[in-house]
Write a protein that holds these residues in place. Structure first.
Motif, mmCIF file in Angstrom:
data_model
loop_
_atom_site.group_PDB
_atom_site.id
_atom_site.type_symbol
_atom_site.label_atom_id
_atom_site.label_comp_id
_atom_site.label_asym_id
_atom_site.label_seq_id
_atom_site.Cartn_x
_atom_site.Cartn_y
_atom_site.Cartn_z
ATOM 1 N N ASN A 97 8.875 11.725 10.568
ATOM 2 C CA ASN A 97 8.634 10.534 9.537
ATOM 3 C C ASN A 97 7.818 11.040 8.444
ATOM 4 O OD1 ASN A 97 10.048 8.869 11.201
ATOM 5 N ND2 ASN A 97 8.302 8.073 11.990
ATOM 6 N N ILE A 98 8.132 10.791 7.216
ATOM 7 C CA ILE A 98 7.352 10.788 5.851
ATOM 8 C C ILE A 98 6.967 9.283 5.660
ATOM 9 C CG2 ILE A 98 7.043 11.598 3.528
ATOM 10 C CD1 ILE A 98 9.084 13.553 4.025
ATOM 11 N N GLU A 99 5.848 8.988 5.662
ATOM 12 C CA GLU A 99 5.278 7.525 5.233
ATOM 13 C C GLU A 99 4.277 7.808 3.958
ATOM 14 O OE1 GLU A 99 3.243 6.316 8.712
ATOM 15 O OE2 GLU A 99 5.251 6.008 9.680
ATOM 16 N N GLY A 100 4.585 6.625 3.276
ATOM 17 C CA GLY A 100 3.796 6.561 2.132
ATOM 18 C C GLY A 100 3.846 4.983 1.462
ATOM 19 N N ARG A 101 2.969 5.089 0.466
ATOM 20 C CA ARG A 101 2.799 3.366 -0.311
ATOM 21 C C ARG A 101 2.878 3.689 -1.885
ATOM 22 N NH1 ARG A 101 -2.199 -0.092 1.759
ATOM 23 N NH2 ARG A 101 -0.329 -0.538 3.275
ATOM 24 N N ALA A 102 3.702 2.789 -2.434
ATOM 25 C CA ALA A 102 4.119 2.919 -3.713
ATOM 26 C C ALA A 102 3.866 1.560 -4.291
ATOM 27 C CB ALA A 102 5.556 3.222 -4.051
ATOM 28 N N PHE A 103 3.065 1.596 -5.299
ATOM 29 C CA PHE A 103 2.585 0.196 -6.085
ATOM 30 C C PHE A 103 3.561 -0.121 -7.322
ATOM 31 C CE2 PHE A 103 -1.038 1.857 -3.781
ATOM 32 C CZ PHE A 103 -1.717 0.742 -3.366
ATOM 33 N N VAL A 104 4.600 -0.531 -6.899
ATOM 34 C CA VAL A 104 6.063 -0.811 -7.717
ATOM 35 C C VAL A 104 5.349 -2.240 -8.500
ATOM 36 C CG1 VAL A 104 8.145 -1.003 -8.391
ATOM 37 C CG2 VAL A 104 7.643 0.658 -6.673
ATOM 38 N N SER A 105 5.286 -2.296 -9.790
ATOM 39 C CA SER A 105 4.917 -3.483 -10.542
ATOM 40 C C SER A 105 6.161 -4.463 -10.855
ATOM 41 C CB SER A 105 4.055 -3.091 -11.737
ATOM 42 O OG SER A 105 2.806 -2.502 -11.529
ATOM 43 N N PHE A 106 6.033 -5.673 -10.784
ATOM 44 C CA PHE A 106 7.063 -6.478 -11.447
ATOM 45 C C PHE A 106 6.394 -7.508 -12.584
ATOM 46 C CE2 PHE A 106 8.687 -4.929 -7.635
ATOM 47 C CZ PHE A 106 10.136 -4.840 -7.529
ATOM 48 N N VAL A 107 7.384 -8.056 -13.415
ATOM 49 C CA VAL A 107 7.131 -8.895 -14.286
ATOM 50 C C VAL A 107 6.625 -10.278 -13.502
ATOM 51 C CG1 VAL A 107 7.543 -10.404 -16.057
ATOM 52 C CG2 VAL A 107 8.308 -7.922 -16.195
ATOM 53 N N VAL A 108 5.628 -11.222 -13.810
ATOM 54 C CA VAL A 108 5.079 -12.279 -13.133
ATOM 55 C C VAL A 108 6.173 -12.907 -12.755
ATOM 56 C CG1 VAL A 108 3.498 -14.059 -13.284
ATOM 57 C CG2 VAL A 108 2.840 -11.930 -14.108
ATOM 58 N N ASP A 109 6.459 -13.340 -11.600
ATOM 59 C CA ASP A 109 7.354 -14.352 -10.864
ATOM 60 C C ASP A 109 8.776 -13.818 -11.132
ATOM 61 O OD1 ASP A 109 5.718 -16.406 -9.978
ATOM 62 O OD2 ASP A 109 5.671 -17.409 -12.034
#
Length: 498
Positions: free
Chosen positions: A185-197
């Motif tokens: 496995n390769i594991e990670g964390r991405a902080f992908v942003s979305f417009v509010v709501d």
């Protein structure tokens, strides 16, 4: 004057013939005991006085001596003196018969002369002899040595050899049974942003290019590996706790699906390769930040943690923090909540099965984590069993698979061969309950001289089909029954009394 001259002449004759005329003593019984637990050595000797014939003016001094095998260490025990009639009465008149540390007996009488002494057992005594030094004297001359048969001129009584027979140990290495392909496995964390709501993904919004690239780069790393095949990509989306739980559920579900579709479209993966899940509110992450991240200016950490861990529902928890600690809530909303909106991803892939020995050796040298447990056994088999290279492979295998029972067994064998008993015990704790594991545990117990456990382990291994165990059971019997003392003196005590 004539009588006086005759007396001098008699003493001179006695002096000249004292040694030759003094008979060799006879041992009625002798016992030498080594108490290794108490570190003592006891010597008990009985001499029947009727068996010792001396002239009336003769005496013999008998001194037990413990002598190391190389003769460099000696320990003398208290001597005894056995006398003819005149010498005995001389000592009697002088009040010298029993001084507490030197006993005097009369030869030819009923009864026994006893030598009984216990001394501290010193290390050198473990390879030594117990001998009797005999000296002869008369009324007119000092004591002279009566030569005995040993190299030190004494009479040998017993041989002490405390070093028990060594166990000649063999080892049973076992091939691992796990031959399934290696999954990684390769594991990670991405902080992908979305417009509010909103749930639409905008790749150019904020730092999304960089964060999405984390996922794509992990997939590309595997795709570029000719020995690997991607078996799955899992994305789990998280939202922060502000707003209602129902609303956050829709956002987490929609945003995770949008991100998964974006990734799928980059590679056109087959159905089922990409899977998703979501957590509407990352309360676990929030708890970790409150507990561990002391950089945030939060005044009521303990109270907030009590609310997080308490029985309130999700919406009620968020409201309680917001109303009771508004300043802390503003800090959390601004500085912690953005980190709770993330997508964790796992790229799963399978390594191909290597069958060629040269290829196995190449992978072992470059990245042994790509090998199956059984591959390590194949690599080790090209060396002599138990050789340094063989053991090195076994040790590397258990590093890669620390919970594999058979690899732990083989690593334990390697430890036992090198004398690393503590490490062997740790590996045997994970070695399962196979006959081979019982056999190895028997070897460990034997090396620790825990004979009862060793017998139990070897018996189980023998009954389960390990033939070497029978020979070890015989060796243990010989060691347990071993007596460190061999009496070599000829004794006159009748056998039916011994």
């Amino acid at each position: 004057m004539k009588r006086y001259i005759q007396s001098i002449a008699a003493c001179a004759l006695l002096a000249l013939g004292a040694s030759a005329a003094t008979p060799a003593f006879k041992v009625y019984d002798v016992d030498v005991d080594v108490n290794e637990r108490d570190s003592t050595l006891s010597v008990n000797i009985d001499l029947r006085l009727k068996e010792i014939k001396l002239g009336r003016d003769q005496e013999t001094i008998l001194t037990p001596v413990i002598i190391s095998a190389d003769g460099e260490e000696t320990a003398e025990l208290a001597p005894i003196t056995i006398c003819g009639r005149n010498r005995y009465y001389y000592y009697l008149r002088q009040g010298l018969l029993d001084k507490g540390d030197h006993y005097i007996y009369r030869a030819g009488k009923d009864g026994f002369a006893h030598i009984t002494e216990t001394v501290p057992f010193e290390k050198w005594m473990g390879h030594s002899t117990v001998e009797m030094r005999q000296e002869a004297a008369t009324c007119c001359n000092p004591a002279n040595l009566v030569p005995g048969a040993t190299q030190w001129g004494n009479t040998e009584l017993a041989v002490i050899e405390t070093e028990r027979p060594a166990m000649h140990l063999d080892f049973v290495f076992a091939p691992p049974v796990d031959d399934k392909p290696v999954e990684k496995n390769i594991e990670g964390r991405a902080f992908v942003s979305f417009v509010v709501d909103r749930t639409e993904l905008k790749p150019d919004y904020m730092v999304n290019r960089r964060e999405i690239a984390k996922i794509l780069n992990s997939i590309d790393y595997v795709r570029q590996d000719s020995d690997a095949v991607i078996t799955g990509v899992h994305i789990k989306g998280y939202a922060s706790p502000e707003a209602t739980y129902a609303h956050n559920t829709k956002l987490a579900q929609g945003r995770t699906a949008t991100l998964a579709n974006y990734v799928r479209n980059q590679y056109h993966f087959a159905d089922g390769i990409i899977t998703t899940s979501y957590d509407p509110e990352d309360w676990g992450g929030l708890r970790n930040y409150i507990t561990d991240s002391l950089d945030y200016n939060i005044e009521h950490r303990t109270e907030i943690l009590d609310i997080i861990d308490g029985p309130l529902g999700f919406d009620a928890k968020e409201m309680a923090i917001k109303t009771r600690f508004p300043q802390d809530y503003r800090v959390m909303l601004k500085e912690i909540y953005p980190w709770l909106r993330h997508s964790d991803y796992t790229v799963k892939y399978r390594i191909k099965v290597y069958t060629d020995l040269a290829e196995l050796n190449r992978v072992y040298a470059s990245d042994p984590t790509r090998l199956r447990p059984v591959d390590f056994y194949t690599i080790a088999a090209q060396y002599d069993e138990g050789s340094p290279k063989y053991l090195q492979v076994m040790e590397k295998a258990v590093e890669v698979y620390p919970d594999d029972a058979m690899l732990n067994l083989n690593a334990a064998n390697a430890d036992l061969m090198e004398g690393r008993l503590t490490e062997a015990q740790e590996h045997l704790n994970k070695a399962g309950h196979s006959p081979q594991a019982d056999f190895a545990r028997g070897i460990l117990a034997a090396k620790r001289q825990s004979w009862q456990e060793a017998v139990s382990r070897f018996t189980s291994a023998r009954d389960a089909g390990i033939p070497q165990a029978e020979a070890y059971l015989r060796q243990i019997s010989a060691i347990r029954d071993y007596h460190p003392v061999t009496i070599t003196a000829e004794r006159t005590r009748p056998e039916d009394e011994q």
